[in-house]
Enzyme design. Structure first.
Site, mmCIF file in Angstrom:
data_model
loop_
_atom_site.group_PDB
_atom_site.id
_atom_site.type_symbol
_atom_site.label_atom_id
_atom_site.label_comp_id
_atom_site.label_asym_id
_atom_site.label_seq_id
_atom_site.Cartn_x
_atom_site.Cartn_y
_atom_site.Cartn_z
ATOM 1 N N LYS A 78 16.127 -5.731 -0.461
ATOM 2 C CA LYS A 78 14.818 -6.352 -0.656
ATOM 3 C C LYS A 78 14.676 -7.457 0.380
ATOM 4 O O LYS A 78 15.319 -8.498 0.283
ATOM 5 C CB LYS A 78 14.672 -6.916 -2.070
ATOM 6 N N PHE A 154 9.383 0.842 5.766
ATOM 7 C CA PHE A 154 10.020 1.582 4.668
ATOM 8 C C PHE A 154 9.153 2.701 4.110
ATOM 9 O O PHE A 154 9.593 3.427 3.219
ATOM 10 C CB PHE A 154 10.453 0.648 3.531
ATOM 11 N N ARG A 224 1.050 -0.753 -8.597
ATOM 12 C CA ARG A 224 2.384 -1.082 -9.093
ATOM 13 C C ARG A 224 2.923 0.145 -9.831
ATOM 14 O O ARG A 224 2.247 0.703 -10.692
ATOM 15 C CB ARG A 224 2.322 -2.289 -10.037
ATOM 16 N N LYS A 230 12.554 -3.303 -8.540
ATOM 17 C CA LYS A 230 13.248 -4.463 -7.980
ATOM 18 C C LYS A 230 14.516 -4.714 -8.786
ATOM 19 O O LYS A 230 14.492 -4.683 -10.017
ATOM 20 C CB LYS A 230 12.357 -5.702 -8.038
#
Length: 314
Positions: A78, A154, A224, A230
């Site tokens: 991340k 990404f 989302r 995460k």
């Protein structure tokens, strides 16, 4: 193909030498991407892609991992950078603002495929990264700062194909562009919970924020999504500052705590995580901050909240 169809001004040799000294080399996976897949795939042909690209789109956003099994998901670091969307012509922020990157930085990026990634300087360099990204004057000094930046890609939102094939396209693109400022975010196939926790510990030891998990064969979603998770050793969230509490003792004359309201409407105080400079000149009332916490109480109040940083929208 250069998106602006203009002659690209190449950096001077001595400037490139400086850049090469600074560049952060991403570790190549021990096994090639194709060998890591459970089944060998036939590579798609990306030589003739022609897509209509909107100037700005809702980007794919992650949710916090709870107890999902990470086996066979794709792991990546991340990055603590600035989110950045390539629309075939220019780099765009989540808020729709244009990053005025120098021509050499976006040289040979595709005009028919969109890209999703982050502008990144390195770990623990978020504030400087924001400062460079916000520049609107591409004079000599600003261009020298952009030499240190990289566009870490990404995803490719306009390609309606599984994630693995989109990564194949990005790999092919990077080989063809021969642009040293464009990098692929390394994806590692997770073998299970133990592997994920080991990689998380390694990244955090290096000063990284945590991990991202990507569901195999997932499509790009403009929202989302549960296909992007995460993973951190702590939780974080956002809140708006509604007041200050005066400091006492060694913090007399400074702020002792921020009074905040989070996105769920819960009000509480945050009294730790500040530098002395931040206590002297705290974020203004009404601004958004990011805070860390361990867990929620039964009443939904974050336990042991700690100030992380002011939220910056570009």
């Amino acid at each position: 193909m250069d998106s602006n169809k203009e002659t690209v001004e190449s950096p001077k040799t001595e400037e490139l030498d400086c850049f090469i000294d600074d560049i952060i080399v991403y570790q190549e996976a021990k096994n090639t991407y194709e060998d890591e897949l459970p089944h060998k795939r036939q590579k798609p042909n990306f030589s003739d892609i022609n897509s209509s690209i909107p100037r700005i789109i809702p980007l794919l956003l992650a949710i916090n991992r709870l107890n999902e099994d990470p086996k066979n998901w794709w792991m990546s670091e991340k990055l603590d950078g600035v989110r950045c969307y390539w629309n075939g012509k220019c780099l765009i922020s989540r808020q729709g603002n244009t990053y005025t990157a120098p021509h050499f930085f976006i040289s040979n990026l595709p005009d028919s495929v969109s890209l999703d990634g982050e502008l990144w300087l390195g770990r623990k360099m978020f504030q400087e990264c924001v400062s460079i990204a916000r520049c609107t004057d591409n004079g000599k000094n600003d261009m020298n700062r952009w030499y240190r930046m990289r566009y870490m890609i990404f995803d490719a939102p306009s390609l309606n194909i599984p994630f693995e094939e989109r990564v194949d396209y990005i790999k092919s693109l990077i080989r063809r562009t021969n642009n040293p400022y464009i990098k692929l975010v390394e994806q590692i196939l997770c073998t299970g919970e133990k592997h994920m926790l080991e990689e998380l510990a390694r990244i955090e030891e290096l000063g990284g924020e945590g991990l991202m998990l990507r569901k195999p064969k997932s499509l790009y979603e403009n929202k989302r999504s549960k296909t992007l998770l995460k993973v951190k050793s702590f939780r974080d969230a956002e809140a708006v500052i509604i007041g200050y509490e005066d400091g006492k003792g060694k913090y007399e004359g400074l702020i002792g705590a921020l009074k905040v309201r989070n996105l769920n409407g819960k009000e509480f105080k945050i009294g730790s995580g500040f530098t002395d400079a931040e206590r002297l000149s705290p974020p203004e009332i009404g601004s958004m901050i990011t805070y860390k916490y361990q867990e929620l109480s039964k009443d939904g109040i974050p336990r042991f909240p700690t100030f992380f940083r002011k939220k910056i929208d570009i």
